[in-house]
Design a protein around this motif. Structure first.
Motif, PDB file in Angstrom:
ATOM      1  N   HIS A   6       0.840  -9.361   7.622  1.00 32.90           N
ATOM      2  CA  HIS A   6       1.823  -8.478   7.008  1.00 32.90           C
ATOM      3  C   HIS A   6       2.763  -9.349   6.178  1.00 32.90           C
ATOM      4  N   VAL A   7       2.696  -9.226   4.863  1.00 30.11           N
ATOM      5  CA  VAL A   7       3.503 -10.093   3.997  1.00 30.11           C
ATOM      6  C   VAL A   7       4.381  -9.235   3.097  1.00 30.11           C
ATOM      7  N   PRO A   8       5.466  -9.836   2.556  1.00 26.71           N
ATOM      8  CA  PRO A   8       6.327  -9.068   1.640  1.00 26.71           C
ATOM      9  C   PRO A   8       5.545  -8.641   0.410  1.00 26.71           C
ATOM     10  N   SER A   9       5.909  -7.472  -0.129  1.00 25.72           N
ATOM     11  CA  SER A   9       5.228  -6.990  -1.329  1.00 25.72           C
ATOM     12  C   SER A   9       6.217  -6.936  -2.479  1.00 25.72           C
ATOM     13  N   VAL A  10       5.669  -6.903  -3.675  1.00 24.99           N
ATOM     14  CA  VAL A  10       6.498  -6.968  -4.874  1.00 24.99           C
ATOM     15  C   VAL A  10       7.183  -5.625  -5.097  1.00 24.99           C
ATOM     16  N   GLU A  11       8.396  -5.708  -5.667  1.00 22.21           N
ATOM     17  CA  GLU A  11       9.187  -4.507  -5.970  1.00 22.21           C
ATOM     18  C   GLU A  11       8.423  -3.610  -6.960  1.00 22.21           C
ATOM     19  N   GLU A  58       0.828  -1.205   0.000  1.00 25.28           N
ATOM     20  CA  GLU A  58       0.000   0.000   0.000  1.00 25.28           C
ATOM     21  C   GLU A  58       0.859   1.251   0.000  1.00 25.28           C
ATOM     22  N   HIS A  59       2.026   1.174   0.685  1.00 26.26           N
ATOM     23  CA  HIS A  59       2.845   2.377   0.821  1.00 26.26           C
ATOM     24  C   HIS A  59       4.074   2.334  -0.058  1.00 26.26           C
ATOM     25  N   ASP A  60       4.167   1.304  -0.917  1.00 28.52           N
ATOM     26  CA  ASP A  60       5.357   1.212  -1.763  1.00 28.52           C
ATOM     27  C   ASP A  60       5.292   2.263  -2.841  1.00 28.52           C
ATOM     28  N   ARG A  61       6.449   2.801  -3.150  1.00 27.17           N
ATOM     29  CA  ARG A  61       6.497   3.660  -4.334  1.00 27.17           C
ATOM     30  C   ARG A  61       7.849   3.486  -5.008  1.00 27.17           C
ATOM     31  N   PRO A  62       7.931   3.801  -6.313  1.00 25.99           N
ATOM     32  CA  PRO A  62       9.182   3.584  -7.036  1.00 25.99           C
ATOM     33  C   PRO A  62      10.320   4.331  -6.376  1.00 25.99           C
ATOM     34  N   GLY A  63      11.465   3.670  -6.294  1.00 26.74           N
ATOM     35  CA  GLY A  63      12.624   4.316  -5.710  1.00 26.74           C
ATOM     36  C   GLY A  63      12.862   3.951  -4.270  1.00 26.74           C
ATOM     37  N   TYR A 100       9.873  -3.493 -10.677  1.00 29.11           N
ATOM     38  CA  TYR A 100      10.291  -4.855 -10.994  1.00 29.11           C
ATOM     39  C   TYR A 100      10.898  -4.971 -12.393  1.00 29.11           C
ATOM     40  N   SER A 101      10.186  -4.462 -13.402  1.00 22.54           N
ATOM     41  CA  SER A 101      10.643  -4.618 -14.786  1.00 22.54           C
ATOM     42  C   SER A 101      11.926  -3.848 -15.037  1.00 22.54           C
ATOM     43  N   ARG A 102      12.005  -2.663 -14.449  1.00 23.60           N
ATOM     44  CA  ARG A 102      13.200  -1.853 -14.621  1.00 23.60           C
ATOM     45  C   ARG A 102      14.433  -2.607 -14.139  1.00 23.60           C
ATOM     46  N   PHE A 103      14.287  -3.309 -13.028  1.00 30.11           N
ATOM     47  CA  PHE A 103      15.414  -4.071 -12.519  1.00 30.11           C
ATOM     48  C   PHE A 103      15.895  -5.075 -13.545  1.00 30.11           C
ATOM     49  N   PHE A 104      14.951  -5.817 -14.118  1.00 31.64           N
ATOM     50  CA  PHE A 104      15.367  -6.850 -15.078  1.00 31.64           C
ATOM     51  C   PHE A 104      15.952  -6.232 -16.331  1.00 31.64           C
ATOM     52  N   ALA A 105      15.421  -5.087 -16.746  1.00 32.73           N
ATOM     53  CA  ALA A 105      16.005  -4.415 -17.905  1.00 32.73           C
ATOM     54  C   ALA A 105      17.459  -4.065 -17.623  1.00 32.73           C
ATOM     55  N   LEU A 106      17.713  -3.509 -16.435  1.00 32.23           N
ATOM     56  CA  LEU A 106      19.071  -3.050 -16.140  1.00 32.23           C
ATOM     57  C   LEU A 106      20.041  -4.214 -15.987  1.00 32.23           C
ATOM     58  N   ILE A 107      19.616  -5.281 -15.298  1.00 35.50           N
ATOM     59  CA  ILE A 107      20.592  -6.367 -15.173  1.00 35.50           C
ATOM     60  C   ILE A 107      20.806  -7.054 -16.514  1.00 35.50           C
ATOM     61  N   SER A 108      19.810  -6.996 -17.406  1.00 33.59           N
ATOM     62  CA  SER A 108      20.045  -7.542 -18.743  1.00 33.59           C
ATOM     63  C   SER A 108      21.126  -6.742 -19.453  1.00 33.59           C
ATOM     64  N   LEU A 109      21.025  -5.424 -19.362  1.00 33.72           N
ATOM     65  CA  LEU A 109      22.050  -4.586 -19.990  1.00 33.72           C
ATOM     66  C   LEU A 109      23.413  -4.884 -19.383  1.00 33.72           C
ATOM     67  N   PHE A 110      23.401  -5.068 -18.078  1.00 32.30           N
ATOM     68  CA  PHE A 110      24.638  -5.402 -17.372  1.00 32.30           C
ATOM     69  C   PHE A 110      25.233  -6.702 -17.923  1.00 32.30           C
ATOM     70  N   PRO A 117      12.708   0.569  -1.331  1.00 38.70           N
ATOM     71  CA  PRO A 117      12.498  -0.866  -1.200  1.00 38.70           C
ATOM     72  C   PRO A 117      11.055  -1.147  -0.775  1.00 38.70           C
ATOM     73  N   PRO A 118      10.489  -2.246  -1.229  1.00 37.36           N
ATOM     74  CA  PRO A 118       9.099  -2.556  -0.846  1.00 37.36           C
ATOM     75  C   PRO A 118       8.983  -2.744   0.662  1.00 37.36           C
ATOM     76  N   LYS A 119       7.906  -2.222   1.240  1.00 38.00           N
ATOM     77  CA  LYS A 119       7.774  -2.264   2.694  1.00 38.00           C
ATOM     78  C   LYS A 119       6.845  -3.356   3.164  1.00 38.00           C
ATOM     79  N   GLY A 120       6.225  -4.063   2.218  1.00 37.18           N
ATOM     80  CA  GLY A 120       5.316  -5.114   2.623  1.00 37.18           C
ATOM     81  C   GLY A 120       3.865  -4.682   2.488  1.00 37.18           C
ATOM     82  N   ALA A 121       2.986  -5.666   2.408  1.00 41.00           N
ATOM     83  CA  ALA A 121       1.570  -5.382   2.217  1.00 41.00           C
ATOM     84  C   ALA A 121       0.779  -6.050   3.334  1.00 41.00           C
ATOM     85  N   HIS A 122      -0.368  -5.453   3.656  1.00 35.13           N
ATOM     86  CA  HIS A 122      -1.266  -6.054   4.645  1.00 35.13           C
ATOM     87  C   HIS A 122      -2.405  -6.736   3.899  1.00 35.13           C
TER      88      HIS A 122
END
Lengths: 173, 101, 726
Positions: C141-146, C119-124, C149-159, C126-131
């Motif tokens: 209270h569970v982990p929430s998705v980054e 609920e409180h995650d925003r780009p930039g 997410y896609s930007r990360f995979f794009a960048l490590i692909s370039l890497f 780390p994810p804080k988790g979701a209720h």
């Protein structure tokens, strides 16, 4: 004076006069229309240089696309065009001076080249560009394939960028 | 027979006129037109040398690339003008000074 | 498809994936990671095919797989780019393709794919988790998705593209391109959570620090091109005539040979990229990035690239040197920096409590080992340790990410406020996270060099043997001490994290990570253990000779001087490695097995002020801040901005204006009163206009700048004609 020379002089005179008007006229609309004339004059010179293909390309791209685009934008932004005062800066004479110096410098540099008068045409009188060779060179890996691809990427990027920049987004006024 | 020097002097003149347009016009569309004149002068020069000195294909490739660059420049330039016009209601670059220090 | 074409294609899938994700699929998480992993998988498959094919070629070192094309058809001498697969490329490609693929897969789990949006995650950030409310109607209270997410995979692909490019290329120029692509990606990935100021600073620090090295590397590249006229590896490094010439010719700097000078310049690039002293400061801060990035940068790719460069340029570094002789100045530099970094970083690692920072310093230290090996002329040992280190360090980083994830889970469960990366808050995780524990143990033992069964033992043993046999006593002893410290802090890490009792409630509630994360751990653990067996020395007691020392044959064939000076074997380095590994592990276990919650670290009790020196990393950061950063800030803010700009420049302008005003007033008073009023007025207004005209140079108007630029151009032209042509 041969016929060719007369054609050249007439075309060059028209081109230069309209070019001067392009940069001096108050109404941007007139400037843009005269730009079309200038570009047409340039394409005549292309023909005289036996670059017929590029003369056609000049008409298609410059007049057909570039000048038309400029005309569109002139019309779109017409409401803020103020023609009551000069369309050049107050210190336009400075720009004129700079341009004049550049011109004189170029001419002086050119005239210092001794071999000038002896230069003869490298292209036979009745032929134009070797388009087959040009086309092959553009896609030949040992020729210009990479610059060509880069140019095409540039165009794609331009297209995307132009659409993105000019598109109206939600949330703006 | 037209001497090569005529073309070169013509292109120098066209280039200088275009330069004047870029330097002196208040209006950004006028500046853009000046840039177009300068690019045309360059093309005349390239084709003149191609025609008189080097009949190969390299000069032509240059001209073609200049065409591409000019088209790209105009498209982006005009898009920027439209964008600026929409936000600021002006096409005079001196009034767009958001980056002035 | 020929094998050459296949090699050309290896780097391309990740680049393609980068483009596609950025342009098309960035809104679709599943598609994005599918593309990234798919591309890494294709590159992996191509690499494996190439490696298998290359291993079948009997004389790979003499006749490697090569292919090149003219890249920039300029004038008569086009710049050519191409590919080269020789034994060094094969081993590098092997670890790069495996670790990259594993890290990609791991990232899916690490970024909580499939979990709800917070609920409180925003780009930039780390994810804080979701209720959420689970099936039984209970709020959780569970982990929430980054969020990005896609930007990360794009960048490590370039890497990954940058690294593959760097590995398969056959010339220094494209290597440099890959090198810089990675530099950019590391900046973007370290600062991935850009809303955190610390991550932003760390990204900038990494970028700027490595840039210092890169400038020198570019100089080395230019020097190499200037002297030899080519950047191709085969044309320079496998060419005895060129190498001999370079070793014989004296360069204008410090009396070094050209070979030595170029090698040192390139080595400075390595210092930056592989985080060697004194440019090591960026690497620990780089831990601000997501953990897969740490694994990517600190194990599989970027830092390895620096060592790879030195190993690749080994023939140039050692040009004119024969095994058994005294080291050349360039080799001394490399050996000194490598050895010093090895012990320096190992000491710092003793005092760190953040699990990732310990690993970061251990990476710096291990890279120092490799470079020391390069410096003393042990080419094979350096490459061997490069490969084994890539596997076990990727494993350790991914394992630490898994631990942190488990701890975060525990923290979410209990709602405590504590740092999930601090080892003092852990303990006893072996029960809750068994898979992570066993794989981490394998990686840790490899790092410590646990005898016989782990890969790290064999490669580290080679390095020690190389230093010993070359008669480099100082290097040998220092590295042995560093190895002892390595074993010690590794055991400290494992003991504090996994053994004993949980020191916090959160640690007790830690949970094993998902299968996407544990599967890569298992694969990497497999290689961390088995990979050493390809390089068991022939004359090792008891088991030497059971397996042929394949690596030595394979890689050593690349060297022009290989086999000329047969090194006599001694058992001293072997016993040394055994003793330091086992001794360090035992000491570490004894020291930390009883560490209780809130208790002061045993080293701190024993060492006192020295410990705080270690914990603060010998104050190198503070020193740099004092010596470089604050003077730079002072120069820009105080000297240039306040004094020169505001003081002198504005002072002159104001002075001119004031002078004009003063003059006008004087004229008004004297000449006007005495002579003619109108003349006075005219002069005064003229002066005022002059001041206004001067001020106009500062308007920020583009066209006036253009006019000024043209003026300068004309002036330059005139000067040129006047001075040069006339």
């Amino acid at each position: 004076m041969s016929g060719m020379q007369i054609v050249f002089l007439v075309a060059a005179a028209i081109t230069l006069v309209s070019a001067v008007l392009v940069v001096t006229l108050r109404r941007t609309m007139s400037s843009a229309l005269l730009l079309v004339l200038t570009l047409l004059g340039v394409s005549v010179l292309f023909v005289l240089l036996q670059a017929q293909f590029f003369a056609v390309v000049q008409v298609l791209i410059y007049i057909g696309a570039v000048a038309t685009l400029i005309l569109f934008v002139v019309m779109l932004t017409r409401s803020v065009m103020d023609t009551s005062e000069p369309q050049v800066h107050k210190n336009w004479w400075l720009a004129a001076l700079v341009s004049l110096v550049v011109f004189v410098a170029l001419v002086v540099t050119l005239s210092s080249w001794q071999a000038f008068p002896q230069v003869q045409r490298a292209i036979p009188a009745d032929s134009g560009e070797n388009l087959a060779a040009l086309g092959k060179a553009l896609v030949d890996p040992n020729g210009f394939a990479l610059p060509f691809e880069v140019a095409s990427i540039l165009l794609v990027a331009t297209m995307i960028g132009a659409v993105y920049i000019a598109s109206e987004r939600k949330g703006e006024e | 027979m037209i001497p090569l020097s005529w073309y070169l002097i013509f292109s120098a003149a066209l280039f200088s006129i275009g330069l004047f347009g870029v330097l002196a016009r208040k209006n950004v569309i006028g500046m853009l037109m000046g840039v177009e004149l300068m690019l045309n002068a360059v093309n005349i020069n390239l084709l003149a040398f191609w025609s008189y000195l080097y009949a190969g294909v390299n000069g032509l490739v240059f001209v073609a690339i200049v065409f591409v660059a000019a088209a790209a420049e105009v498209a982006v330039g005009l898009a920027l003008i439209i964008s600026i016009y929409r936000r600021k209601r002006t096409v005079v670059p001196d009034e767009v000074d958001g980056l002035r220090g | 498809m020929t094998i050459q074409t296949l090699v050309w294609l290896i780097p391309l899938p990740p680049l393609l994936a980068f483009g596609l994700i950025v342009l098309l699929t960035h809104r679709r998480r599943k598609l994005s990671h599918g593309l990234a992993i798919g591309s890494a998988g294709v590159s992996w498959l191509a690499s494996m095919l190439v490696i298998i094919q290359a291993l079948r070629m009997p004389k790979l070192a003499q006749t490697p797989i090569v292919s090149d094309i003219a890249w920039l058809p300029l004038a008569n001498d086009p710049i050519r780019i191409g590919i080269l697969v020789d034994p060094l490329t094969v081993v590098t490609l092997f670890f790069v393709s495996w670790t990259v693929l594993m890290i990609f897969i791991y990232s899916v789990g690490y970024h909580n794919f499939g979990q709800p949006d917070g609920e409180h995650d925003r780009p930039g950030l780390p994810p804080k988790g979701a209720h959420i409310t689970d099936a039984n109607g209970q709020a959780q209270h569970v982990p929430s998705v980054e969020p990005m997410y896609s930007r990360f995979f794009a960048l490590i692909s370039l890497f990954a593209f940058g690294m593959y490019l760097l590995v398969v290329t056959d010339n220094l120029l494209t290597l440099y391109i890959g090198w810089e692509v990675m530099g950019l990606c590391s900046y973007l990935l370290i600062g991935f959570w850009y809303a955190k100021p610390s991550a932003r600073d760390a990204g900038m620090k990494a970028f700027l620090t490595t840039r210092i090295g890169d400038v020198f590397m570019l100089l080395g590249l230019a020097a190499l091109y200037q002297v030899t006229g080519t950047l191709n590896f085969r044309a320079t490094l496998a060419n005895p005539a060129v190498l001999g010439e370079l070793a014989a010719a004296t360069s204008p700097v410090l009396g070094l040979s050209w070979a030595g000078l170029i090698a040192i310049l390139l080595f400075i690039g390595t210092i930056g990229k592989s985080a060697q002293f004194p440019l090591h400061v960026w690497l620990p801060d780089a831990m601000e990035g997501p953990t897969p990035v740490s694994a990517m940068i600190h194990a599989a790719t970027m830092v390895s690239a620096g060592v790879y460069l030195m190993v690749r340029f080994f023939p140039l570094l050692t040009a004119g040197w024969q095994p058994g002789e005294a080291l050349t100045p360039a080799m001394q530099v490399v050996a000194t920096i490598g050895t010093f970094t090895a012990i320096f970083a190992a000491v710092i690692a003793l005092g760190q409590n953040d699990i990732k920072r310990v690993l970061a310093y251990s990476t710096i230290s291990q890279l120092g080992f490799m470079l020391a090996a390069v410096g003393v002329g042990s080419f094979v040992a350096a490459a061997f340790h490069l490969v084994t280190h890539a596997f076990f360090k990727a494993l350790l980083f991914l394992g630490s990410g898994s631990v942190i994830h488990g701890m975060e889970h525990g923290v979410m469960h209990t709602g405590e406020h504590l740092d999930p990366q601090d080892m003092r808050n852990m303990g006893g995780l072996r029960r809750t996270m068994p898979l992570t524990f066993w794989t981490f143990l394998a990686g840790g033992m490899a790092l410590a060099g646990f005898p016989l069964v782990t890969a790290g033992f064999w490669s580290k043993d080679e390095i020690l043997a190389g230093a010993f046999n070359g008669g480099n006593w100082v290097v040998f002893v220092t590295l042995a001490v560093a190895a002892l410290l390595t074993a010690f802090y590794t055991m400290r890490l494992i003991t504090l994290t996994f053994l004993g009792q949980p020191r916090t409630t959160a640690a007790g509630h830690a949970q094993e990570s998902r299968r996407e994360m544990t599967l890569p751990l298992a694969v990497l653990a497999f290689f961390s253990v088995t990979l050493g067996w390809v390089g068991i020395p022939q004359d090792f007691p008891l088991i030497g000779g059971i397996l042929p020392n394949w690596l030595d044959e394979f890689l050593g064939g690349m060297l022009l001087t290989h086999g000329e000076a047969a090194l006599h074997h001694s058992n001293i380095p072997l016993w040394t490695s055994l003793i330091v590994a086992l001794g360090g592990l035992t000491l570490g276990w004894l020291a930390y097995r009883r560490q209780a919650a809130g208790q002061v670290d045993i080293l701190e009790r024993g060492l006192g002020p020295v410990y705080s020196l270690i914990q603060n990393k010998f104050y190198v950061d503070e020193l740099y801040s004092l010596v470089f950063i604050r003077p730079a800030v002072w120069v820009s803010e105080t000297l240039v901005a306040k004094w020169i700009d505001l003081g002198i420049l504005d002072g002159i302008l104001h002075g001119i204006a004031n002078f004009g005003l003063w003059l006008g007033r004087q004229l008004l008073r004297w000449i006007d009163l005495l002579v003619i009023t109108n003349t006075g007025n005219a002069v005064a207004s003229g002066t005022g206009k002059f001041g206004g005209w001067l001020r106009r140079f500062h308007t920020g108007r583009i066209q006036q700048y253009m006019v000024m630029a043209m003026f300068l151009l004309i002036l330059t032209g005139v000067l040129f004609y006047a001075l040069v042509l006339v």
